[in-house]
Design an enzyme around this catalytic site. Sequence first.
Site, PDB file in Angstrom:
ATOM      1  N   LYS A   1      16.832  88.564  34.448  1.00 34.63           N
ATOM      2  CA  LYS A   1      17.427  87.919  35.537  1.00 34.63           C
ATOM      3  C   LYS A   1      17.058  86.728  36.447  1.00 34.63           C
ATOM      4  O   LYS A   1      17.282  85.890  36.650  1.00 34.63           O
ATOM      5  CB  LYS A   1      18.352  88.866  36.495  1.00 34.63           C
ATOM      6  CG  LYS A   1      19.643  89.564  35.469  1.00 34.63           C
ATOM      7  CD  LYS A   1      19.548  90.453  36.840  1.00 34.63           C
ATOM      8  CE  LYS A   1      20.519  91.717  35.965  1.00 34.63           C
ATOM      9  NZ  LYS A   1      21.751  92.073  37.012  1.00 34.63           N
TER      10      LYS A   1
ATOM     11  N   ASP B   1      26.256  89.748  40.370  1.00 35.38           N
ATOM     12  CA  ASP B   1      26.054  91.543  41.175  1.00 35.38           C
ATOM     13  C   ASP B   1      26.414  92.001  42.410  1.00 35.38           C
ATOM     14  O   ASP B   1      26.925  93.398  41.970  1.00 35.38           O
ATOM     15  CB  ASP B   1      24.693  91.924  40.611  1.00 35.38           C
ATOM     16  CG  ASP B   1      24.301  91.600  38.934  1.00 35.38           C
ATOM     17  OD1 ASP B   1      25.006  92.302  38.527  1.00 35.38           O
ATOM     18  OD2 ASP B   1      23.149  91.572  38.637  1.00 35.38           O
TER      19      ASP B   1
ATOM     20  N   GLY C   1      15.031 101.186  46.990  1.00 32.52           N
ATOM     21  CA  GLY C   1      15.009 100.145  46.686  1.00 32.52           C
ATOM     22  C   GLY C   1      14.554  98.384  46.937  1.00 32.52           C
ATOM     23  O   GLY C   1      15.261  98.432  47.762  1.00 32.52           O
TER      24      GLY C   1
ATOM     25  N   GLY D   1      27.168 103.672  38.771  1.00 32.12           N
ATOM     26  CA  GLY D   1      27.251 102.016  39.050  1.00 32.12           C
ATOM     27  C   GLY D   1      28.623 101.485  37.949  1.00 32.12           C
ATOM     28  O   GLY D   1      27.893 100.111  37.644  1.00 32.12           O
TER      29      GLY D   1
HETATM   30  P1  ATR Z   1      14.727  95.889  39.274  1.00 36.31           P
HETATM   31  O1  ATR Z   1      15.141  94.521  39.169  1.00 36.31           O
HETATM   32  O2  ATR Z   1      15.301  97.279  38.338  1.00 36.31           O
HETATM   33  O3  ATR Z   1      14.658  96.244  40.935  1.00 36.31           O
HETATM   34  P2  ATR Z   1      12.400  96.318  40.504  1.00 36.31           P
HETATM   35  O4  ATR Z   1      11.903  94.502  40.782  1.00 36.31           O
HETATM   36  O5  ATR Z   1      11.059  96.638  39.261  1.00 36.31           O
HETATM   37  O6  ATR Z   1      13.439  96.810  39.458  1.00 36.31           O
HETATM   38  O7  ATR Z   1      12.491  97.889  41.461  1.00 36.31           O
HETATM   39  C1  ATR Z   1      11.853  98.779  41.105  1.00 36.31           C
HETATM   40  C2  ATR Z   1      12.510  99.774  42.343  1.00 36.31           C
HETATM   41  O8  ATR Z   1      12.384 100.556  42.502  1.00 36.31           O
HETATM   42  C3  ATR Z   1      11.440  99.068  43.893  1.00 36.31           C
HETATM   43  O9  ATR Z   1      11.856  99.470  45.037  1.00 36.31           O
HETATM   44  C4  ATR Z   1      10.413 100.564  43.579  1.00 36.31           C
HETATM   45  O10 ATR Z   1       9.664 100.581  44.338  1.00 36.31           O
HETATM   46  P3  ATR Z   1       8.378 100.021  44.663  1.00 36.31           P
HETATM   47  O11 ATR Z   1       8.810  98.146  45.718  1.00 36.31           O
HETATM   48  O12 ATR Z   1       7.830 100.495  45.725  1.00 36.31           O
HETATM   49  O13 ATR Z   1       7.903 100.146  43.709  1.00 36.31           O
HETATM   50  C5  ATR Z   1      11.372 101.468  43.178  1.00 36.31           C
HETATM   51  N1  ATR Z   1      11.175 102.822  42.135  1.00 36.31           N
HETATM   52  C6  ATR Z   1      10.762 102.278  41.228  1.00 36.31           C
HETATM   53  N2  ATR Z   1      10.074 104.111  40.734  1.00 36.31           N
HETATM   54  C7  ATR Z   1      10.547 104.378  41.943  1.00 36.31           C
HETATM   55  C8  ATR Z   1       9.984 106.035  42.464  1.00 36.31           C
HETATM   56  N3  ATR Z   1       9.207 106.996  41.590  1.00 36.31           N
HETATM   57  N4  ATR Z   1       9.777 106.536  43.835  1.00 36.31           N
HETATM   58  C9  ATR Z   1      10.844 105.455  45.092  1.00 36.31           C
HETATM   59  N5  ATR Z   1      10.841 104.492  44.239  1.00 36.31           N
HETATM   60  C10 ATR Z   1      10.841 104.151  43.120  1.00 36.31           C
END
Ligand code: ATR
Length: 271
Positions: free
Chosen positions: A65, A101, A126, A237
């Site tokens: 994206k 989105d 997130g 979703g």
């Molecule tokens: P996407 O495009 O799907 O949002 P991304 O940019 O890799 O994917 O972001 C993943 C999000 O999920 C982030 O907010 C991440 O938190 P961090 O910024 O602290 O990494 C969150 N995330 C992923 N695994 C997690 C976990 N086990 N617990 C809490 N937050 C998680």
Amino acid sequence: MDRYVVIGNPVAHSLSPRIHALFASQLGDSLEYGTLLAPREGFAQSARAFFDTGGRGANVTLPFKVEALQFASKASERARLAGAANFLASRSGAIEADNTDGAGLVADLVRNLRIPISGGRVLIIGAGGAARGVIAPLLAERPARLVIANRSEGKARELASRFAALGPVEAAPLDAIPEDRFDIVVNATSTSVHGEALRLPRHVLSAHGLAYDMAYGESATAFLAHARAGGMRASDGLGMLVEQAAESFELWRGRRPDTSPVLAELRIRTA
Ligand code: ATR
């Protein structure tokens, strides 16, 4: 016949071809909508080949994206704010990018689930690409409060300051989410997709409102299961997916499909 694709990696299990086929048949429109698997390092080349051979439009899914926005020669304001595009269209020789989105999430919340955002308290968990894509459209609905909570607090702070001019947005770390009566709690982390645990303070999922997981699948995610056990309403979703597709379809074809029969049909198939 006009050709459209969803580009991703992986992409074989995307529901978008099925959704757009249902929209087209509902409106008596005829178009071709398929999947395009691009190599991880080859998004621009795959997209270029598709548009050079007459492709009219593409939806873009993970992990491309951000690249899709860079690939386009023009971008809507909401795509620029999101820093990512899930929509490309070829118009008069230029490739235009948009991001549907956030509009998809807002439509699902407000129209399908009948949860007003205006005046409401919203918590987004997130701060990655999925969260960033929906913040401006949520703020445009004028919530009373929007909290972005993230495991790495710095990323939540960055997003909150990026969108500060658009409404009452603030950041929090996951373990210090303010205790408030949130009306909507959105899981925008990648934990549901990866089957990982999301540790939240107990008060977050025992509120009175709606828990919404941007992910969808055959079974309820752990996030939604906890929310239901805490007495909350819960939604996956799938509606957001169908609504972002309807927004894309309208931008390409000039007519908006009725999403409710399509969502109902997909619910039967994914039940
Ligand atoms: P996407 O495009 O799907 O949002 P991304 O940019 O890799 O994917 O972001 C993943 C999000 O999920 C982030 O907010 C991440 O938190 P961090 O910024 O602290 O990494 C969150 N995330 C992923 N695994 C997690 C976990 N086990 N617990 C809490 N937050 C998680």
